[in-house]
Scaffold this motif. Structure first.
Motif, mmCIF file in Angstrom:
data_model
loop_
_atom_site.group_PDB
_atom_site.id
_atom_site.type_symbol
_atom_site.label_atom_id
_atom_site.label_comp_id
_atom_site.label_asym_id
_atom_site.label_seq_id
_atom_site.Cartn_x
_atom_site.Cartn_y
_atom_site.Cartn_z
ATOM 1 N N GLY A 172 0.846 -1.156 0.181
ATOM 2 C CA GLY A 172 -0.079 0.065 -0.135
ATOM 3 C C GLY A 172 0.957 1.273 0.043
ATOM 4 N N GLY A 173 1.991 1.219 0.725
ATOM 5 C CA GLY A 173 2.702 2.453 0.764
ATOM 6 C C GLY A 173 3.723 2.444 -0.365
ATOM 7 N N LEU A 174 4.766 1.677 -0.497
ATOM 8 C CA LEU A 174 5.856 1.922 -1.412
ATOM 9 C C LEU A 174 5.512 1.574 -3.017
ATOM 10 N N ALA A 175 4.554 0.525 -3.121
ATOM 11 C CA ALA A 175 4.181 0.387 -4.426
ATOM 12 C C ALA A 175 3.192 1.546 -5.138
ATOM 13 N N ALA A 231 -9.057 9.175 15.134
ATOM 14 C CA ALA A 231 -9.981 9.436 14.671
ATOM 15 C C ALA A 231 -9.759 10.812 13.933
ATOM 16 N N ILE A 232 -9.086 11.745 14.420
ATOM 17 C CA ILE A 232 -8.758 12.880 13.769
ATOM 18 C C ILE A 232 -7.987 12.550 12.410
ATOM 19 N N PHE A 233 -6.933 11.702 12.392
ATOM 20 C CA PHE A 233 -6.246 11.423 11.423
ATOM 21 C C PHE A 233 -6.969 10.914 10.234
ATOM 22 N N LEU A 234 -8.122 9.898 10.509
ATOM 23 C CA LEU A 234 -9.109 9.343 9.468
ATOM 24 C C LEU A 234 -9.956 10.476 9.030
ATOM 25 N N THR A 235 -10.248 11.482 9.638
ATOM 26 C CA THR A 235 -10.969 12.409 9.469
ATOM 27 C C THR A 235 -10.513 13.329 8.258
ATOM 28 N N SER A 236 -9.141 13.320 8.456
ATOM 29 C CA SER A 236 -8.562 14.248 7.619
ATOM 30 C C SER A 236 -8.332 13.726 6.156
ATOM 31 N N TRP A 237 -8.348 12.182 6.258
ATOM 32 C CA TRP A 237 -8.193 11.554 4.962
ATOM 33 C C TRP A 237 -9.700 11.306 4.352
ATOM 34 N N SER A 266 0.359 8.883 -5.090
ATOM 35 C CA SER A 266 1.276 9.201 -3.887
ATOM 36 C C SER A 266 0.541 9.636 -2.768
ATOM 37 N N SER A 267 -0.823 10.177 -2.700
ATOM 38 C CA SER A 267 -1.092 10.518 -1.340
ATOM 39 C C SER A 267 -1.588 9.359 -0.438
ATOM 40 N N TYR A 268 -2.219 8.349 -1.303
ATOM 41 C CA TYR A 268 -2.517 7.080 -0.630
ATOM 42 C C TYR A 268 -1.300 6.171 -0.262
ATOM 43 N N GLY A 269 -0.358 6.414 -1.038
ATOM 44 C CA GLY A 269 0.972 5.594 -0.623
ATOM 45 C C GLY A 269 1.546 6.281 0.821
ATOM 46 N N ALA A 270 1.546 7.537 0.739
ATOM 47 C CA ALA A 270 1.712 8.226 2.265
ATOM 48 C C ALA A 270 0.938 8.030 3.289
ATOM 49 N N PHE A 271 -0.352 7.685 2.845
ATOM 50 C CA PHE A 271 -1.343 7.437 3.812
ATOM 51 C C PHE A 271 -0.964 5.938 4.668
ATOM 52 N N TRP A 272 -0.826 5.084 3.654
ATOM 53 C CA TRP A 272 -0.293 3.565 4.157
ATOM 54 C C TRP A 272 0.764 3.830 4.950
ATOM 55 N N LEU A 273 1.892 4.655 4.488
ATOM 56 C CA LEU A 273 3.074 4.653 5.163
ATOM 57 C C LEU A 273 3.139 5.117 6.542
ATOM 58 N N SER A 274 2.320 6.141 6.738
ATOM 59 C CA SER A 274 1.952 7.018 7.880
ATOM 60 C C SER A 274 1.169 6.088 8.945
ATOM 61 N N PHE A 275 0.146 5.337 8.496
ATOM 62 C CA PHE A 275 -0.557 4.671 9.028
ATOM 63 C C PHE A 275 0.050 3.311 9.697
ATOM 64 N N ALA A 276 0.997 2.932 8.831
ATOM 65 C CA ALA A 276 1.922 1.740 9.481
ATOM 66 C C ALA A 276 2.635 2.093 10.671
ATOM 67 N N THR A 277 3.081 3.308 10.246
ATOM 68 C CA THR A 277 4.106 3.857 11.421
ATOM 69 C C THR A 277 3.298 3.961 12.979
ATOM 70 N N ILE A 278 2.254 4.076 13.023
ATOM 71 C CA ILE A 278 1.347 4.066 14.181
ATOM 72 C C ILE A 278 1.540 2.695 14.824
ATOM 73 N N PHE A 279 1.752 1.870 14.294
ATOM 74 C CA PHE A 279 1.706 0.352 14.787
ATOM 75 C C PHE A 279 3.193 -0.276 15.062
#
Length: 206
Positions: A54-57, A114-120, A78-91
């Motif tokens: 989801g991120g790199l590819a 929830a705020i993170f998801l709202t922005s997306w 590019s946006s959703y690649g960054a989303f997945w990279l940032s989401f993974a970082t949480i865990f």
């Protein structure tokens, strides 16, 4: 996201299917965890998918979309690649994000996610509006993804497991729409059959 005609005009192939399949697979896995398929309640296995698929590819697909002149696809992938990279970082434990919220106590982590998801959700809604001049397949994808983010955010804000599960269900629908659009974009004109996407692009009158 993809623009097949522009991809064919350039020296590169169409990067759309790579981005769409990567998005679809990662979204499907996380959504199955959100609906607690097979009684799974810990989503951490998605970290690897989020980082590399989801991120790199998707990030690579976005860069290639820039190369073929497709601004919409490049921005979305590019946006959703960054989303997945940032989401993974949480865990990732070494990121310190989870530990910081654990030390703070309370429900701050749920509210922060929830705020993170709202922005997306907002970003996705803007992509939905832009997709209305692309095709029905992409419009459906961004419509359901907007609803998915909304329900997941509400589930975290309200601590409502059923709402989160509903968001996971819509995420599964979103993933299969992405598979469909990606497969449709992968099929070349000379292939035995084509999957319709139903263009909604405004036609020029010369």
């Amino acid at each position: 996201m993809p623009d097949l005609e522009k991809a064919q005009e350039g020296t590169l192939g169409n990067p759309g299917p790579l981005g769409l399949f990567s998005f679809a697979s990662t979204t499907l896995i996380l959504s199955l965890f959100n609906v607690q398929a097979r009684h799974i309640t810990t989503p951490n296995l998605v970290v690897g998918m989020a980082l590399f698929c989801g991120g790199l590819a998707q990030l690579l697909a976005g860069m290639w979309e820039f190369a073929v002149g497709n601004t919409f696809g490049a921005t979305a992938f590019s946006s959703y690649g960054a989303f997945w990279l940032s989401f993974a970082t949480i865990f990732i434990p070494d990121s310190g994000i989870g530990a910081a919220y654990a030390a703070a106590g309370g429900n701050q982590e749920d509210d922060a996610i929830a705020i993170f998801l709202t922005s997306w959700m907002i970003v996705t809604f803007l992509f939905f509006l832009a997709s209305l001049r692309k095709n029905v397949g992409l419009s459906a994808l961004f419509f359901f993804l907007t609803l998915t983010f909304m329900l997941l955010a509400v589930g975290d804000y309200q601590r409502k497991e059923k709402v989160t599960k509903a968001g996971g269900g819509l995420g599964i629908v979103t993933a299969f729409i992405a598979y469909y659009v990606g497969f449709a974009e992968m099929m070349a004109p000379e292939d035995a059959f084509q999957l319709p996407l139903i263009s909604t692009a405004k036609r020029r009158i010369d």
